[in-house]
Design an enzyme around this catalytic site. Structure first.
Site, mmCIF file in Angstrom:
data_model
loop_
_atom_site.group_PDB
_atom_site.id
_atom_site.type_symbol
_atom_site.label_atom_id
_atom_site.label_comp_id
_atom_site.label_asym_id
_atom_site.label_seq_id
_atom_site.Cartn_x
_atom_site.Cartn_y
_atom_site.Cartn_z
ATOM 1 N N CYS A 150 0.757 -1.127 -0.074
ATOM 2 C CA CYS A 150 0.153 -0.113 -0.055
ATOM 3 C C CYS A 150 0.928 1.218 0.010
ATOM 4 O O CYS A 150 1.815 1.359 0.836
ATOM 5 C CB CYS A 150 -0.926 -0.082 1.226
ATOM 6 S SG CYS A 150 -2.179 1.431 1.242
ATOM 7 N N HIS A 158 -9.017 -3.718 -2.680
ATOM 8 C CA HIS A 158 -8.056 -2.886 -2.001
ATOM 9 C C HIS A 158 -8.449 -1.595 -1.941
ATOM 10 O O HIS A 158 -8.488 -0.933 -1.025
ATOM 11 C CB HIS A 158 -6.638 -3.440 -2.364
ATOM 12 C CG HIS A 158 -5.467 -2.201 -1.906
ATOM 13 N ND1 HIS A 158 -4.551 -2.778 -0.963
ATOM 14 C CD2 HIS A 158 -5.274 -1.099 -1.645
ATOM 15 C CE1 HIS A 158 -3.707 -1.877 -0.731
ATOM 16 N NE2 HIS A 158 -4.143 -0.512 -1.022
ATOM 17 N N GLU A 159 -8.705 -0.859 -3.281
ATOM 18 C CA GLU A 159 -9.095 0.465 -3.503
ATOM 19 C C GLU A 159 -10.432 0.621 -2.854
ATOM 20 O O GLU A 159 -10.634 1.669 -2.295
ATOM 21 C CB GLU A 159 -8.845 0.776 -5.064
ATOM 22 C CG GLU A 159 -7.702 0.503 -5.667
ATOM 23 C CD GLU A 159 -6.481 1.190 -4.845
ATOM 24 O OE1 GLU A 159 -5.457 0.631 -5.500
ATOM 25 O OE2 GLU A 159 -6.621 1.935 -4.009
ATOM 26 N N HIS A 216 -10.327 1.497 0.628
ATOM 27 C CA HIS A 216 -9.632 2.590 0.999
ATOM 28 C C HIS A 216 -11.073 3.750 1.088
ATOM 29 O O HIS A 216 -11.096 4.612 2.028
ATOM 30 C CB HIS A 216 -8.881 3.080 0.014
ATOM 31 C CG HIS A 216 -7.313 2.987 0.232
ATOM 32 N ND1 HIS A 216 -6.807 3.155 1.490
ATOM 33 C CD2 HIS A 216 -6.500 2.217 -0.440
ATOM 34 C CE1 HIS A 216 -5.544 2.720 1.477
ATOM 35 N NE2 HIS A 216 -5.338 2.184 0.189
#
Ligand SMILES: O=C(NO)N[C@@H](Cc1ccccc1)C(=O)O
Ligand SMILES: [Zn+2]
Length: 156
Positions: free
Chosen positions: A99, A141-142, A145
């Site tokens: 990351c 993953h994004e 966020h």
């Protein structure tokens, strides 16, 4: 485009839920350009708006082999706005992730092998598609966020 400073884990912006994009204007295009340049400068394969201190529900996926991910598949960069995960496979797969907000570290993270997703492009047009493998991993993953979640909370 200018390079934007990347927020490090611990900064409040990374713990917030992103806000829905309503205006598909030149400013949004400019932000996407700056995010893309910042991601490239860091040899990233993805970047989310909160990482460059923008609260918007927007990220970029741009998988390509580089020194950080030599096995990454090649894909044209995709700008993802207001994403939804509609379905996720029960099959989970473990893999290495980094990351840009946790520099120099790798974590083993479980992700869904396949996901059905819906999102808008920079023109506000809805897209729907199935993603698998490393690309699905980047999306998840994004997407995390944008919910204020980093891989530290998912690390095995
Ligand atoms: O920090 C980010 N994106 O938020 N960038 C990560 C994206 C990523 C996601 C999943 C697996 C590998 C890599 C990067 O190392 O380029
Ligand atoms: Zn990240």
């Amino acid at each position: 485009p200018t390079l934007l400073p990347i927020a490090l884990v611990g900064e409040p912006i990374l713990r917030q839920t992103a806000i829905t994009v309503h205006h598909f204007d030149a400013e949004l295009v400019h932000l996407a350009e700056q995010m893309s340049a910042s991601m490239d400068a860091a040899n990233g394969v993805g970047i989310a708006a909160p990482q460059v201190h923008s609260p918007l529900a927007l990220f970029i996926m741009a998988s390509r082999p580089n020194e950080r991910y030599p096995d990454a598949p090649n894909m044209a960069p995709v700008v993802v706005v207001n994403p939804q995960i509609i379905n996720a496979s029960s099959e989970l797969v473990s893999g290495e992730e980094g990351c840009l907000s946790v520099p120099g570290q790798r974590f083993t993270i479980q992700r869904h092998q396949a996901i059905e997703v819906r999102y808008q492009n920079l023109q506000g047009e809805w897209q729907q598609t199935e993603l698998t493998g490393f690309i699905a991993r980047i999306f998840q993953h994004e997407f995390d966020h944008l919910q204020g979640i980093t891989l530290l909370e998912r690390s095995l």
